[in-house]
Design an enzyme around this catalytic site. Structure first.
Site: not given
Ligand code: AP5
Ligand code: MG
Ligand code: ZN
Length: 219
Positions: A13, A88, A127, A160, A171
């Site tokens: 994402k 989410r 990552r 992270r 997660r």
């Molecule tokens: P990356 O692009 O970083 O992946 P992402 O989908 O953004 O994954 P996240 O871990 O950020 O998602 P998340 O939903 O768990 O975390 P968030 O910060 O939102 O890519 C991942 C890796 O893969 C990278 O190394 C990249 O280089 C590689 N990659 C990407 N595309 C690739 C490809 N095509 N091929 C190969 N490699 C690739 O949330 C964190 C925490 O915050 C949650 O757990 C929760 O506690 C809280 N939170 C956030 N939003 C909410 C909400 N709406 N409601 C409640 N709690 C929330």
């Molecule tokens: Mg992210």
């Protein structure tokens, strides 16, 4: 135009958001980044979110919805934004729809980045993220030009706190239980675009840009 990026933790994402914000000239609204920023600054919001994030659980809807509605009330989101990590839960999606509807606006499309769950663990444990601009890298799949340094802003790269195997598994569990139902929610509104996220980063980006160009032409 308001876009949503849907997908499991590690689906890409954040990676694809960079491409979409450039293509559509819209701000990037990432709930996880907003929470991590609050945590770093020791704000009340950060304190409220900390234990949930550490455990890989969702921050309660009430806190999350309030934070996002405040964010999109800022002038830079007047013409839309790209949501990453929000909504989410069904509750969050409904709250967002209601808030936009009040202003005569709506979600243009939810872009679902589809990735088999087997590859997610490797993506997250490998990552590295920029402390300054939040750009994600991967030690094998998309390494920075210089180890530990962001290509875009020369910021320091870090891993992270929730990218440990135990927390990633939690997660993913939370994602399947609470976020997957959103696919149905947007599909029923005919607002779901699925993209194969299990291909090279650039190829995923190309597929999304092609879709966005088609949308622009229809307008
Ligand atoms: P990356 O692009 O970083 O992946 P992402 O989908 O953004 O994954 P996240 O871990 O950020 O998602 P998340 O939903 O768990 O975390 P968030 O910060 O939102 O890519 C991942 C890796 O893969 C990278 O190394 C990249 O280089 C590689 N990659 C990407 N595309 C690739 C490809 N095509 N091929 C190969 N490699 C690739 O949330 C964190 C925490 O915050 C949650 O757990 C929760 O506690 C809280 N939170 C956030 N939003 C909410 C909400 N709406 N409601 C409640 N709690 C929330
Ligand atoms: Mg992210
Ligand atoms: Zn950077």
């Amino acid at each position: 135009m308001f876009f949503i990026l849907l997908g499991a933790p590690g689906a890409g994402k954040g990676t694809q958001a960079d491409i979409i914000v450039k293509e559509m000239s819209l701000p990037h609204v990432a709930s996880g980044d907003l929470f991590r920023h609050a945590l770093k600054n020791g704000t009340e919001l950060g304190k409220q979110a900390e234990s949930y994030m550490k455990g890989g659980k969702l921050v309660p809807d009430e806190i999350t919805i309030k934070m996002i509605l405040e964010r999109i009330a800022q002038p830079d989101c007047k013409n839309g934004c790209v949501f990453d990590g929000f909504p989410r839960t069904i509750e969050q999606a409904k709250a967002l729809d209601a808030a936009l509807e009040k202003q005569g606006k709506s979600i243009e499309e939810a872009i679902y980045i589809e990735v088999p769950s087997e590859v997610l663990l490797d993506r997250l444990t490998g990552r590295w993220v920029c402390r300054t601009c939040q750009s994600p890298y991967h030690q094998k799949n998309s390494p920075p030009r210089k180890e530990g340094v962001c290509d875009k802003c020369s910021g320091e790269l870090y891993q992270r706190a929730d990218d440990t195997e135990v927390t990633i598994k939690e997660r993913l569990k939370v994602y399947f239980a609470q976020t997957m139902p959103l696919l149905d929610y947007y599909e029923k509104k005919d607002r779901l675009f699925k993209v194969n996220g299990n291909q090279h980063i650039d190829s995923v980006g190309k597929d999304i840009v092609k879709f966005l160009k088609g949308l622009k032409q229809k307008k």
